[in-house]
Scaffold this motif. Structure first.
Motif, mmCIF file in Angstrom:
data_model
loop_
_atom_site.group_PDB
_atom_site.id
_atom_site.type_symbol
_atom_site.label_atom_id
_atom_site.label_comp_id
_atom_site.label_asym_id
_atom_site.label_seq_id
_atom_site.Cartn_x
_atom_site.Cartn_y
_atom_site.Cartn_z
ATOM 1 N N ASP A 135 17.152 1.312 -0.552
ATOM 2 C CA ASP A 135 17.816 0.036 -0.303
ATOM 3 C C ASP A 135 16.788 -1.061 -0.006
ATOM 4 O OD1 ASP A 135 20.140 1.377 -0.629
ATOM 5 O OD2 ASP A 135 20.609 1.533 1.512
ATOM 6 N N ASP A 136 17.089 -2.258 -0.486
ATOM 7 C CA ASP A 136 16.192 -3.392 -0.235
ATOM 8 C C ASP A 136 16.166 -3.781 1.233
ATOM 9 O OD1 ASP A 136 17.095 -4.996 -3.370
ATOM 10 O OD2 ASP A 136 15.567 -3.482 -2.914
ATOM 11 N N SER A 137 17.239 -3.480 1.969
ATOM 12 C CA SER A 137 17.278 -3.837 3.388
ATOM 13 C C SER A 137 16.260 -3.050 4.215
ATOM 14 C CB SER A 137 18.683 -3.601 3.938
ATOM 15 O OG SER A 137 19.065 -2.233 3.784
ATOM 16 N N ARG A 138 15.814 -1.890 3.691
ATOM 17 C CA ARG A 138 14.823 -1.088 4.414
ATOM 18 C C ARG A 138 13.396 -1.565 4.173
ATOM 19 N NH1 ARG A 138 16.440 4.079 6.004
ATOM 20 N NH2 ARG A 138 14.279 4.740 5.744
ATOM 21 N N LYS A 139 13.201 -2.355 3.155
ATOM 22 C CA LYS A 139 11.839 -2.738 2.771
ATOM 23 C C LYS A 139 11.309 -3.804 3.718
ATOM 24 C CE LYS A 139 12.710 -1.595 -2.046
ATOM 25 N NZ LYS A 139 11.989 -0.324 -1.971
ATOM 26 N N LYS A 140 10.066 -3.643 4.091
ATOM 27 C CA LYS A 140 9.415 -4.538 5.054
ATOM 28 C C LYS A 140 8.520 -5.532 4.317
ATOM 29 C CE LYS A 140 7.840 -0.787 6.880
ATOM 30 N NZ LYS A 140 8.804 0.148 6.292
ATOM 31 N N PRO A 141 8.394 -6.749 4.830
ATOM 32 C CA PRO A 141 7.489 -7.721 4.195
ATOM 33 C C PRO A 141 6.034 -7.322 4.405
ATOM 34 C CG PRO A 141 8.373 -8.618 6.233
ATOM 35 C CD PRO A 141 9.097 -7.314 5.997
ATOM 36 N N LEU A 142 5.217 -7.637 3.435
ATOM 37 C CA LEU A 142 3.790 -7.342 3.532
ATOM 38 C C LEU A 142 3.106 -8.365 4.433
ATOM 39 C CD1 LEU A 142 2.936 -6.540 -0.194
ATOM 40 C CD2 LEU A 142 3.756 -4.995 1.588
ATOM 41 N N ALA A 239 10.011 6.260 5.698
ATOM 42 C CA ALA A 239 9.985 6.255 7.162
ATOM 43 C C ALA A 239 8.758 5.577 7.749
ATOM 44 C CB ALA A 239 10.049 7.701 7.672
ATOM 45 N N SER A 240 7.849 5.096 6.903
ATOM 46 C CA SER A 240 6.607 4.498 7.397
ATOM 47 C C SER A 240 6.886 3.177 8.099
ATOM 48 C CB SER A 240 5.637 4.274 6.234
ATOM 49 O OG SER A 240 4.489 3.584 6.668
ATOM 50 N N ASP A 241 6.310 3.032 9.315
ATOM 51 C CA ASP A 241 6.385 1.760 10.031
ATOM 52 C C ASP A 241 5.426 0.733 9.462
ATOM 53 O OD1 ASP A 241 6.786 3.542 13.149
ATOM 54 O OD2 ASP A 241 8.299 2.804 11.751
ATOM 55 N N ILE A 242 4.400 1.214 8.753
ATOM 56 C CA ILE A 242 3.423 0.332 8.119
ATOM 57 C C ILE A 242 3.911 0.017 6.708
ATOM 58 C CG2 ILE A 242 1.010 0.074 7.466
ATOM 59 C CD1 ILE A 242 0.321 2.216 9.512
ATOM 60 N N PRO A 243 3.913 -1.234 6.278
ATOM 61 C CA PRO A 243 4.317 -1.556 4.905
ATOM 62 C C PRO A 243 3.463 -0.804 3.888
ATOM 63 C CG PRO A 243 4.161 -3.549 6.223
ATOM 64 C CD PRO A 243 3.596 -2.446 7.062
ATOM 65 N N VAL A 244 4.107 -0.338 2.795
ATOM 66 C CA VAL A 244 3.458 0.502 1.792
ATOM 67 C C VAL A 244 3.576 -0.177 0.435
ATOM 68 C CG1 VAL A 244 3.400 2.755 0.685
ATOM 69 C CG2 VAL A 244 3.998 2.588 3.097
ATOM 70 N N ILE A 245 2.454 -0.199 -0.296
ATOM 71 C CA ILE A 245 2.426 -0.644 -1.690
ATOM 72 C C ILE A 245 2.198 0.586 -2.555
ATOM 73 C CG2 ILE A 245 1.239 -2.053 -3.406
ATOM 74 C CD1 ILE A 245 0.484 -3.989 -1.260
ATOM 75 N N ASP A 262 7.667 -0.434 -0.133
ATOM 76 C CA ASP A 262 8.060 -1.810 0.143
ATOM 77 C C ASP A 262 7.708 -2.755 -0.997
ATOM 78 O OD1 ASP A 262 6.860 -0.782 3.183
ATOM 79 O OD2 ASP A 262 8.951 -1.377 2.974
ATOM 80 N N ARG A 263 6.723 -2.391 -1.796
ATOM 81 C CA ARG A 263 6.356 -3.198 -2.958
ATOM 82 C C ARG A 263 5.726 -2.279 -3.997
ATOM 83 N NH1 ARG A 263 4.800 -8.618 -3.249
ATOM 84 N NH2 ARG A 263 6.056 -8.890 -1.373
ATOM 85 N N ARG A 264 6.041 -2.490 -5.266
ATOM 86 C CA ARG A 264 5.459 -1.708 -6.351
ATOM 87 C C ARG A 264 4.468 -2.577 -7.095
ATOM 88 N NH1 ARG A 264 6.043 -1.151 -11.900
ATOM 89 N NH2 ARG A 264 5.479 0.914 -12.701
#
Length: 523
Positions: A135-142, A239-245, A262-264
């Motif tokens: 879901d997009d709601s789970r994705k965190k901003p970089l 589940a990562s608290d750190i944003p992931v690319i 969070d970003r591809r």
């Protein structure tokens, strides 16, 4: 005899070259499998090569067969192969002597249904999507400007070098690499452990906690990238608290980690570009904004200055401001004389109308006595109130000034005085010891520099009748009374010869070799 027979039998075996063996195998395979239909899953398909030929593989759950479609056949195909699609290929088997491989040369292709890996991938994708991991709601901003970037990839590949090089060109930051295998059965566990390990780093530990993670790998087939479709990897990234690319494969490749991240990024280099801004562009933007700010401040100052000039023109002059008050003052001054005259007349009339009589004076005396009596009645109460207030204040002050407090302060200062006395005694002892030591040292120095020490070493001091030391022999005359001081006493003597002749004789004679030169007198 047996050895010779064995040598003869070995010499009778025919010898083949490598090319002959490869050619024989090629003919055998092509004769036995001239026309076959093979069902399998397309793997490693990347479209036609620059030469126009297409190279890929057909596989099932137990084997893999290399396949090739020549350029002339590829352009005539009605159905093109796709990665992960199960097809039925028609062609002939042959070998490739250059690498000792066998392959199928495909003449036609027809679909046979979705491949097993693609079906498994779609099933896993639907399951994880139902849980909301994509879901997009789970994705965190970089973060706009991360201080530390963690990279999960192979430490020996070109991917990490491309990422570091790109980050260094754009905005150099601290890069931490967690080495993992990016292909094989252990890829899923290693990548998920790396993501969890970066998240477990403390914020104030010896290793800094990354502000951003990049999971990267170069391109490959579906089988090569299968480790990044592992369910453990997807759950760890989600589940990562750190944003992931996610930067796995090329732009045409996709894995489940791309959906959970969070970003591809299309490529590892693209991930580095997403991670950090361009420092030169930031500096240029800052300079541009600074110039705009200075211009805005200057324009605002000019606008305020113009507004002030306009307001100053609209304000009246000081004479205009003071004209009305000055007129009111003049009018009040004119009325003041007349008012004084009228008031004086009224007072004179009132005074003349006042009648002084004994009855009036008596009434005023009675009123004064009454007020005095009332004040006398209130005076004792007021006095008692003042006394009680003074007594209360005195009791409060007396409570603060108690003998116990005084005794405590006396004891405190007595203790301080005793400590000071002990320190003074100690300091005096130390100063006396230092003085004794200095005096002893000075006495030893004076003793070592005194002529008495020199006399102890065998020298003598010669004095004249006036008790002055004689330093040269020329000062001695015949019959001169001398005082010769030794270490243990003084002896008197009379000079028998002239000192000048003794000096001349000494200069002519050769000095003896059994003693120091010129030794005889201290001076």
């Amino acid at each position: 005899m047996n050895t010779s027979r064995q040598a003869d039998s070995q010499s009778n075996v025919a010898e083949f070259s490598v090319s002959e063996i490869s050619g024989a195998l090629k003919r055998t395979v092509e004769d036995a499998f001239g026309h076959v239909r093979v069902r399998g899953e397309v793997s490693g398909y990347r479209g036609p090569h620059s030469s126009g030929h297409a190279y890929f593989a057909l596989k099932d759950d137990r084997a893999r067969l290399e396949a090739v479609i020549w350029r002339g056949v590829f352009s005539k195909l009605k159905f093109l192969p796709q990665e992960g699609l199960e097809i039925i290929a028609t062609g002939k088997l042959t070998t490739y002597p250059g690498s000792s491989k066998y392959q199928i040369v495909i003449d036609s292709v027809e679909p046979a249904g979705a491949g097993a890996l693609m079906a498994l991938l779609e099933e896993r994708k639907k399951k994880l999507a139902a849980e909301g991991l994509f879901d997009d709601s789970r994705k965190k901003p970089l973060p706009f400007m991360p201080r530390v970037i963690g990279v999960v990839t192979s430490p020996t590949g070109a991917v990490i070098r491309d990422i570091i090089h790109r980050i260094s060109d754009r905005f150099p930051v601290h890069v931490m690499v967690w080495p993992v295998r990016v292909q094989g059965e252990t890829t899923g566990d290693e990548v998920s452990n790396a993501v969890a390990g970066f998240n477990a780093l403390p914020g104030e530990g010896p290793l800094p906690r990354p502000d951003l993670l990049i999971v990267a790998r170069g391109g490959g087939s579906l089988e090569d990238l299968w480790g990044f479709n592992d369910e453990a990897v997807v759950r760890a990234v989600a589940a990562s608290d750190i944003p992931v690319i996610s930067a796995v494969g090329h732009e045409t490749d996709w894995t489940l980690i791309d959906l959970a991240a969070d970003r591809r990024a299309p490529t590892p280099t693209g991930a580095a570009e997403m991670a950090v801004p361009v420092r030169a562009e930031l500096e240029a933007s800052l300079a541009r904004l600074s110039a705009r700010l200075k211009g805005a401040i200057s324009r605002e100052g000019d606008r305020k200055r113009q507004a002030l000039r306009a307001l100053s023109r609209a304000l009246p002059s000081p004479d205009q401001l003071l004209a009305l008050p000055r007129r009111r003052f003049d009018e009040a001054a004119g009325r003041l004389g007349r008012a004084l005259t009228a008031a004086t007349q009224r007072k004179r009339i009132a005074f003349n109308s006042l009648r002084l009589s004994p009855a009036t004076l008596e009434r005023r005396l009675i009123e004064a006595r009454r007020r005095t009596a009332a004040s006398g009645e209130r005076l004792p109460g007021v006095f008692l109130s003042l006394v009680r207030a003074q007594r209360t204040r005195f009791d409060r002050d007396a409570a603060r000034v108690s003998p116990m407090a005084l005794n405590q302060r006396i004891a405190y200062w007595r203790d301080r005085l005793s400590q000071a006395r002990r320190r003074a005694d100690t300091q005096v002892d130390i100063l006396l010891k230092q003085g004794h030591a200095s005096a002893d040292q000075a006495m030893r120095l004076a003793r070592s520099l005194s002529h008495e020490g020199v006399l102890e070493r065998g020298f003598a001091l010669v004095r004249g009748p006036d008790d002055l030391p004689l330093k040269r022999a020329v000062d001695i005359q015949p019959g001169l009374e001398l005082q010769i001081q030794f270490a243990d006493g003084v002896a008197r003597a009379v000079a028998a010869s002239d000192g000048r002749k003794a000096v001349a004789a000494t200069k002519k004679s050769k000095p003896p070799n059994d003693g120091p030169k010129g030794q005889g007198s201290l001076f």
